[in-house]
Design a protein around this motif. Structure first.
Motif, short mmCIF file in Angstrom:
data_model
loop_
_atom_site.label_atom_id
_atom_site.label_comp_id
_atom_site.label_asym_id
_atom_site.label_seq_id
_atom_site.Cartn_x
_atom_site.Cartn_y
_atom_site.Cartn_z
N PHE A 1 41.39 32.60 17.52
CA PHE A 1 40.71 31.76 18.49
C PHE A 1 41.34 31.97 19.85
CE2 PHE A 1 40.28 27.48 20.44
CZ PHE A 1 38.91 27.36 20.39
N SER A 2 40.53 32.13 20.89
CA SER A 2 41.09 32.33 22.23
C SER A 2 40.56 31.27 23.19
CB SER A 2 40.75 33.72 22.76
OG SER A 2 39.36 33.87 22.91
N VAL A 3 41.46 30.83 24.07
CA VAL A 3 41.13 29.84 25.09
C VAL A 3 41.38 30.47 26.45
CG1 VAL A 3 41.67 27.57 26.03
CG2 VAL A 3 41.85 27.96 23.57
N PRO A 4 40.37 30.51 27.31
CA PRO A 4 40.61 31.08 28.64
C PRO A 4 41.44 30.13 29.49
CG PRO A 4 38.38 30.24 28.48
CD PRO A 4 38.98 30.10 27.13
N ILE A 5 42.38 30.68 30.23
CA ILE A 5 43.19 29.90 31.17
C ILE A 5 42.63 30.19 32.56
CG2 ILE A 5 45.49 29.52 32.11
CD1 ILE A 5 45.13 28.65 29.18
N ILE A 6 42.03 29.17 33.15
CA ILE A 6 41.37 29.31 34.45
C ILE A 6 42.23 28.63 35.51
CG2 ILE A 6 39.30 28.75 35.78
CD1 ILE A 6 37.78 28.83 33.09
N ILE A 7 42.64 29.41 36.51
CA ILE A 7 43.43 28.90 37.62
C ILE A 7 42.77 29.40 38.90
CG2 ILE A 7 45.69 28.91 38.73
CD1 ILE A 7 46.88 29.43 35.94
N ASP A 8 42.52 28.50 39.83
CA ASP A 8 41.85 28.81 41.09
C ASP A 8 40.49 29.47 40.86
OD1 ASP A 8 44.00 27.79 42.54
OD2 ASP A 8 45.02 29.74 42.58
N ASN A 9 39.73 28.90 39.93
CA ASN A 9 38.37 29.35 39.61
C ASN A 9 38.29 30.80 39.14
OD1 ASN A 9 37.26 26.82 40.23
ND2 ASN A 9 37.20 27.35 42.42
N ALA A 10 39.35 31.30 38.56
CA ALA A 10 39.35 32.67 38.02
C ALA A 10 40.12 32.67 36.70
CB ALA A 10 40.01 33.63 39.00
N VAL A 11 39.65 33.48 35.77
CA VAL A 11 40.34 33.60 34.48
C VAL A 11 41.62 34.41 34.71
CG1 VAL A 11 40.22 34.53 32.15
CG2 VAL A 11 38.21 33.46 33.15
N GLN A 12 42.75 33.78 34.41
CA GLN A 12 44.05 34.44 34.58
C GLN A 12 44.57 35.03 33.28
OE1 GLN A 12 45.48 34.78 37.64
NE2 GLN A 12 43.59 33.84 38.36
N GLY A 13 44.03 34.56 32.15
CA GLY A 13 44.47 35.08 30.87
C GLY A 13 43.89 34.25 29.74
N TYR A 14 44.37 34.52 28.54
CA TYR A 14 43.86 33.84 27.35
C TYR A 14 45.02 33.46 26.44
CZ TYR A 14 39.39 35.82 28.73
OH TYR A 14 38.25 36.14 29.43
N VAL A 15 44.94 32.29 25.86
CA VAL A 15 45.83 31.91 24.77
C VAL A 15 45.10 32.30 23.50
CG1 VAL A 15 46.90 30.00 23.52
CG2 VAL A 15 46.92 30.03 26.02
N VAL A 16 45.71 33.17 22.71
CA VAL A 16 45.11 33.64 21.46
C VAL A 16 45.94 33.07 20.32
CG1 VAL A 16 44.49 35.65 20.09
CG2 VAL A 16 44.35 35.75 22.58
N SER A 17 45.26 32.38 19.41
CA SER A 17 46.03 31.75 18.33
C SER A 17 45.30 31.85 17.00
CB SER A 17 46.30 30.29 18.66
OG SER A 17 45.09 29.56 18.66
#
Length: 156
Positions: free
Chosen positions: A48-64
């Motif tokens: 399962f991946s969760v996008p990490i959005i900072i300043d209205n842009a995807v900076q990365g993903y938490v994959v678990s």
């Protein structure tokens, strides 16, 4: 001859006595232990991946991917797969909660694990999730994904 016969009877009496004591002690322990043994179910979530959005842009993903243990009695009374609730709690823990990528990379998983267990158990009348175990828990930056996707492709 009588002496050998008495020795044989003595050995039989000692063997039967020790067998009786062992069976009696084992049955007493089993009676107490059966009340103390907790039956658990287990399973694991999909990756399962969760996008990490900072300043209205995807900076990365938490994959678990997590493995979990459940109380069998409570689980049997519900027909819903618990992995859906666990994935939802993971999403709630990470989506929109970070203002800096460095905060995500320093996450203490014990705190996240406890929050996920508490969040899932709050949705049920009795505590269901007993424990979460990590199969996979990574943070992947968007740049790493871009680099992986463009590997071997010539840039113009």
């Amino acid at each position: 001859m009588i002496r050998i016969l008495l020795i044989g009877l003595w050995i039989c009496a000692v063997a039967l006595g020790s067998l009786y004591v062992a069976v009696w002690q084992n049955s007493a322990t089993a009676a107490v232990g059966s009340e103390a043994i907790e039956i658990l179910d287990d399973g694991k979530t999909d990756v399962f991946s969760v996008p990490i959005i900072i300043d209205n842009a995807v900076q990365g993903y938490v994959v678990s991917q997590l493995a979990y243990t459940l109380d069998h009695g409570v689980n049997a009374s519900f027909g819903i797969p618990v992995s859906y609730f666990i994935n939802d709690e993971i999403f709630r823990q990470f989506y929109g909660h970070y203002s800096d990528v460095k905060e995500v990379q320093k996450v203490n998983f014990d705190d996240v694990r406890k929050a996920i267990i508490d969040g899932v158990n709050a949705r049920f009348p009795q505590p269901l999730v007993k424990d979460l175990l990590v199969e996979q828990f990574n943070y992947i930056t968007a740049q790493e994904i871009r680099d992986q996707n463009t590997k071997g492709v010539k840039r113009q």
